[in-house]
Design a protein around this motif. Structure first.
Motif, PDB file in Angstrom:
ATOM      1  N   UNK A 123      43.859  40.583  35.333  1.00  0.00           N
ATOM      2  CA  UNK A 123      44.030  41.325  36.583  1.00  0.00           C
ATOM      3  C   UNK A 123      45.164  40.736  37.417  1.00  0.00           C
ATOM      4  N   UNK A 124      45.250  39.415  37.415  1.00  0.00           N
ATOM      5  CA  UNK A 124      46.313  38.748  38.160  1.00  0.00           C
ATOM      6  C   UNK A 124      47.675  39.092  37.563  1.00  0.00           C
ATOM      7  N   UNK A 125      47.787  39.008  36.237  1.00  0.00           N
ATOM      8  CA  UNK A 125      49.063  39.307  35.572  1.00  0.00           C
ATOM      9  C   UNK A 125      49.463  40.767  35.752  1.00  0.00           C
ATOM     10  N   UNK A 126      48.474  41.659  35.746  1.00  0.00           N
ATOM     11  CA  UNK A 126      48.742  43.099  35.879  1.00  0.00           C
ATOM     12  C   UNK A 126      48.877  43.546  37.326  1.00  0.00           C
TER      13      UNK A 126
ATOM     14  N   UNK B 265      32.969  30.025  44.614  1.00  0.00           N
ATOM     15  CA  UNK B 265      32.605  31.348  45.122  1.00  0.00           C
ATOM     16  C   UNK B 265      33.264  32.474  44.318  1.00  0.00           C
ATOM     17  N   UNK B 266      34.546  32.364  43.954  1.00  0.00           N
ATOM     18  CA  UNK B 266      35.145  33.417  43.137  1.00  0.00           C
ATOM     19  C   UNK B 266      34.508  33.538  41.751  1.00  0.00           C
ATOM     20  N   UNK B 267      34.042  32.422  41.202  1.00  0.00           N
ATOM     21  CA  UNK B 267      33.398  32.474  39.891  1.00  0.00           C
ATOM     22  C   UNK B 267      32.072  33.218  39.983  1.00  0.00           C
ATOM     23  N   UNK B 268      31.277  32.881  41.010  1.00  0.00           N
ATOM     24  CA  UNK B 268      30.027  33.610  41.224  1.00  0.00           C
ATOM     25  C   UNK B 268      30.300  35.091  41.424  1.00  0.00           C
ATOM     26  N   UNK B 269      31.342  35.382  42.187  1.00  0.00           N
ATOM     27  CA  UNK B 269      31.723  36.770  42.480  1.00  0.00           C
ATOM     28  C   UNK B 269      32.059  37.528  41.200  1.00  0.00           C
ATOM     29  N   UNK B 270      32.892  36.949  40.363  1.00  0.00           N
ATOM     30  CA  UNK B 270      33.305  37.611  39.114  1.00  0.00           C
ATOM     31  C   UNK B 270      32.103  37.858  38.213  1.00  0.00           C
TER      32      UNK B 270
ATOM     33  N   UNK C  56      44.281  46.035  41.323  1.00  0.00           N
ATOM     34  CA  UNK C  56      43.647  46.025  42.635  1.00  0.00           C
ATOM     35  C   UNK C  56      42.122  45.897  42.541  1.00  0.00           C
ATOM     36  N   UNK C  57      41.548  46.578  41.540  1.00  0.00           N
ATOM     37  CA  UNK C  57      40.090  46.730  41.493  1.00  0.00           C
ATOM     38  C   UNK C  57      39.571  46.426  40.087  1.00  0.00           C
ATOM     39  N   UNK C  58      38.413  45.809  40.042  1.00  0.00           N
ATOM     40  CA  UNK C  58      37.699  45.567  38.780  1.00  0.00           C
ATOM     41  C   UNK C  58      36.243  45.957  39.010  1.00  0.00           C
ATOM     42  N   UNK C  59      35.745  46.906  38.217  1.00  0.00           N
ATOM     43  CA  UNK C  59      34.365  47.398  38.342  1.00  0.00           C
ATOM     44  C   UNK C  59      34.035  47.832  39.773  1.00  0.00           C
ATOM     45  N   UNK C  60      35.008  48.481  40.386  1.00  0.00           N
ATOM     46  CA  UNK C  60      34.783  49.036  41.721  1.00  0.00           C
ATOM     47  C   UNK C  60      34.912  48.057  42.860  1.00  0.00           C
TER      48      UNK C  60
END
Length: 324
Positions: free
Chosen positions: A80-83, A29-34, A86-90
Motif C-alpha cells: 500500500x505504501x509503495x502503491x 498501534x499500527x500493527x494492531x490496526x492492520x 488510500x484505502x485497505x478493506x474500507x
C-alpha cells in the motif's frame, strides 16, 4: 474435522489475543490496526485445514498460522505504501492514517513478529518449516519486484507474467498448505502435492481476478470494474490482447494505453470491447480452468480418503466462486 468457519474463528481469537499492548505505542498501534481489519484469513485457514487433514487438534498449528497471516498483512502494508494506496478493506492505509515512516517501521516489526510466531512450533519440524517460510518470503519479494519492473516495460510476455503472479500470489497459498501438512507429520509426497495444489489454485485465482476486473459484476467483485485498464496494468488480459491483436486493433489498443487525459468510462468500454473482439476473455477462462483442473489433480494425489479432502475442495470452489 473443523469447519472453515470454526477455523476462521480460532484464527480471529488468536489474533485478538496477541500481546501487542507494548511500548512504544507508535510502533504497535499500527500493527494492531492492520491485523484488526479482518478479511477472509484464507492463508491461516488453509494452513490449519492442511494440519487438520492428519491431526484432530489444530492448536499446535495456531501460532504458525498467525505467523503467516502477520507476514501476509506486512506485505499488504508495504504494498500500500509503495502503491500510494488510500484505502485497505474500507479503512485508511497505515501510511495515510499515520505516515510513511510509521508504515515502514511497523511493517518491519511485523515481519520479525511473523518469524517469531512461525517458530512457535514443534522444534523437530522447525527447520523444515522455516526453510519453506523463508524461501516463500524471498520469492514474494521477487514477485513484487517483477511487478514493479513490468510497469515500465511494454514487452512483458505471458510466461513472465505467469511467473510473477506465481511468486507474488500463489507461493503463499502453497506455503500455507505445505507447512500445515509438515507440522502434522504428513508424508513428504503429500506435503509436495498440497504445495502444488495451492500453487495452481493461486494461479487460477489470480487469473480470475484479472478477468473479473474487466468482466465482473461490481456488486459481486467487491470493487469497481476496470481499475487495471485505467492504470494500464500489465495483466494476462492486456499482454495477450497485444500479442494476439490484428495490426489495426493493436494500434487502437496502444492508443488507449497511456492515455491519461481521456474519459475513464470511455477508456474502459473501448479497451473491454477490444479484449472481447480479440478473444482474451476466452483465453483467460481457458487458462484459469486449466490451472484449476491441475489443482484438483494435485489434491487427488494426496494419500487420504476423499472425505478427508472434501473441505479443501469446498474452499477451492468457494475461492473460485464455483458451484459444487
Amino acid at each position: 474435522m473443523y469447519s472453515s468457519k470454526e477455523l476462521l474463528q480460532l484464527v480471529n481469537e488468536a489474533i485478538a489475543s496477541l500481546p501487542l499492548e507494548r511500548e512504544p505505542k507508535g510502533l504497535y498501534a499500527p500493527i494492531r490496526y492492520v491485523l484488526s481489519l479482518g478479511g477472509k484469513r484464507i492463508r491461516p485457514v488453509l494452513m490449519l485445514m492442511a494440519y487438520n487433514l492428519y491431526r484432530e487438534d489444530v492448536k499446535p498449528c495456531i501460532m504458525p498460522a498467525i505467523g503467516l497471516e502477520t507476514y501476509h498483512n506486512f506485505t499488504l502494508l508495504h504494498d500500500d505504501l509503495m502503491d500510494r494506496a488510500e484505502v485497505r478493506r474500507g479503512k485508511a492505509c497505515v501510511h495515510r492514517k499515520w505516515n510513511d515512516n510509521t508504515a515502514i517501521l511497523s511493517g518491519d516489526n511485523m515481519l520479525v513478529l511473523a518469524f517469531q510466531y512461525m517458530m512457535q512450533c514443534d522444534e523437530a519440524k522447525m527447520p523444515d518449516v522455516m526453510r519453506v517460510f523463508s524461501k516463500t518470503a524471498i520469492e514474494i519479494d521477487e514477485g513484487q519486484q517483477y511487478d514493479i519492473d513490468f510497469e515500465t516495460r511494454n514487452d512483458v510476455t505471458e510466461a513472465e507474467y505467469i511467473e510473477m503472479i506465481r511468486l507474488k500470489t500463489s507461493v503463499l497459498l502453497a506455503c500455507a498448505l505445505q507447512i500445515g501438512a509438515t507440522l502434522a507429520g504428513a508424508p513428504e509426497q503429500d506435503t509436495q502435492a498440497l504445495y502444488r495444489f495451492g500453487e495452481n489454485l493461486g494461479l487460477a485465482f489470480q487469473l480470475q481476478d484479472d478477468f473479473l476486473d474487466v468482466y465482473g459484476d461490481p456488486k459481486v467483485f467487491g470493487k469497481k470494474i476496470g481499475g487495471d485498464i485505467l492504470c494500464d496494468k500489465k495483466t494476462y488480459m492486456l499482454i495477450n490482447a497485444l500479442l494476439h491483436a490484428s495490426e489495426a486493433d493493436r494500434v487502437e489498443l496502444q492508443r488507449w494505453i497511456g492515455c491519461k487525459d481521456c474519459n475513464p468510462e470511455e477508456k474502459i468500454q473501448a479497451v473491454t470491447a477490444l479484449y472481447t473482439k480479440i478473444g482474451v476473455d476466452r483465453m483467460a477462462q481457458e487458462r484459469m480452468n486449466a490451472y484449476y483442473a491441475e489443482a484438483e489433480a494435485c489434491l487427488d494425489k494426496v494419500s487420504l480418503p476423499e472425505e478427508r479432502k472434501h473441505m479443501l475442495r469446498s474452499i477451492a470452489l468457494e475461492l473460485m466462486g464455483r458451484q459444487s
